[in-house]
Design an enzyme around this catalytic site. Structure first.
Site, short mmCIF file in Angstrom:
data_model
loop_
_atom_site.label_atom_id
_atom_site.label_comp_id
_atom_site.label_asym_id
_atom_site.label_seq_id
_atom_site.Cartn_x
_atom_site.Cartn_y
_atom_site.Cartn_z
N LYS A 243 1.94 7.42 4.21
CA LYS A 243 1.38 6.07 4.24
C LYS A 243 0.70 5.76 5.56
CE LYS A 243 5.13 4.38 1.26
NZ LYS A 243 6.20 3.36 1.11
N PRO B 260 0.82 -1.22 0.00
CA PRO B 260 0.00 0.00 0.00
C PRO B 260 0.86 1.27 0.00
CG PRO B 260 -0.86 -1.59 1.57
CD PRO B 260 0.46 -2.12 1.10
N GLU B 261 0.56 2.16 -0.93
CA GLU B 261 1.23 3.45 -1.01
C GLU B 261 0.19 4.54 -0.77
OE1 GLU B 261 3.97 3.86 -4.28
OE2 GLU B 261 4.31 1.70 -4.41
N ARG C 64 16.58 -1.21 -3.95
CA ARG C 64 15.19 -1.48 -4.30
C ARG C 64 15.09 -1.99 -5.74
NH1 ARG C 64 11.55 1.05 -0.93
NH2 ARG C 64 10.09 -0.42 -1.90
#
Length: 261
Positions: free
Chosen positions: A59, A2-3, A248
């Site tokens: 967030k 979730p962003e 990442r």
């Protein structure tokens, strides 16, 4: 994971499902998602309270009540669901808030990497003190100042929640692709025109994603192609490149986003 757009959608679920409704019962099915409060304490301090207007910062979701605040972070797999009392309990439903009007607000999370905190206003301030400004609220001038003052790569800056709150890996890659900027470019080395292009792309991407309630995997978006091996860039057709930048997983187009560092 979730962003910002997902959490904004969860905020809307709290509004439609629970705001103005009394919390009749709190059921804790897994204390592993609770931080700094026990299941008994959560029930004691919330039952009989009324949900107020929620807020979001980056967030983080602040589910306000007329007493303490339920502060939520969704980690990689968390979500909020509005259910009826007769809906079967999901295997990953960890905490359920039963409110008046025969509704349930359910915190569902498979991996349990984050969870829920119950805090007063000073406690919320302390928890969020290291968060940068929300990505939807940052001005262009502040954004340019942020980039020009950072030594790291531009993707690392976008993902740094202490600098800019709310962007995750999907959004960062999407915004950089739209900006035609290589994710390893040094933030302070961007030209003023490039910084402006990046800011505009961030604002437009966030607006579209918030409307969708997620980072949508559309055919015209990088996000719609990033999971397929050998997928072409949706803009120029060049095979997308994959690697790790700043630790990442990163996807970019070598033609649209040339490495000029």
């Amino acid at each position: 994971m979730p962003e910002l757009p997902d959490v904004e959608a969860f905020r809307g679920i709290v509004v439609s499902c629970a705001v103005g409704r009394c919390i009749e019962r709190v059921e804790v099915y897994d204390t592993g998602v609770l931080h700094g409060v026990s299941g008994r304490g959560l029930r004691r301090d919330l039952e009989g309270r009324t949900f107020a207007e929620p807020q979001r910062h980056g967030k983080w979701l602040l589910a306000r009540t007329d007493g303490p605040t339920v502060l939520l972070h969704f980690g990689m797999t968390g979500q909020l669901i509005c259910s009826g009392p007769d809906d079967p309990l999901h295997d990953h439903d960890r905490v359920v808030f039963a409110v008046t009007g025969a509704r349930q607000l359910r915190y569902r999370d498979q991996r349990k990497l984050k969870g829920l905190w119950l805090l007063d206003d000073p406690g919320v301030t302390r928890m969020l003190h290291d968060q940068g400004p929300d990505a939807t609220e940052m001005t262009r001038a502040d954004f340019e100042t942020l980039l020009s003052g950072r030594r790291g790569g531009v993707k690392q800056v976008l993902l740094d929640q202490t600098a800019l709150a709310g962007l995750g890996n999907l959004l960062a890659d999407e915004i950089l692709w739209r900006s035609r900027l290589h994710p390893a470019r040094k933030a302070r080395g961007l030209t003023r025109e490039e910084r402006g292009r990046l800011y505009t792309a961030m604002r437009r991407t966030l607006r579209s994603a918030i409307r969708a309630g997620r980072v949508p995997p559309r055919d015209t978006w990088l996000t719609g192609h990033r999971d397929a091996a050998g997928a072409p860039c949706p803009r120029c057709g060049e095979p997308l490149r994959r690697g790790r930048i700043g630790g990442r997983a990163t996807v970019w187009c070598p033609r649209c986003q040339p490495d000029v560092s």
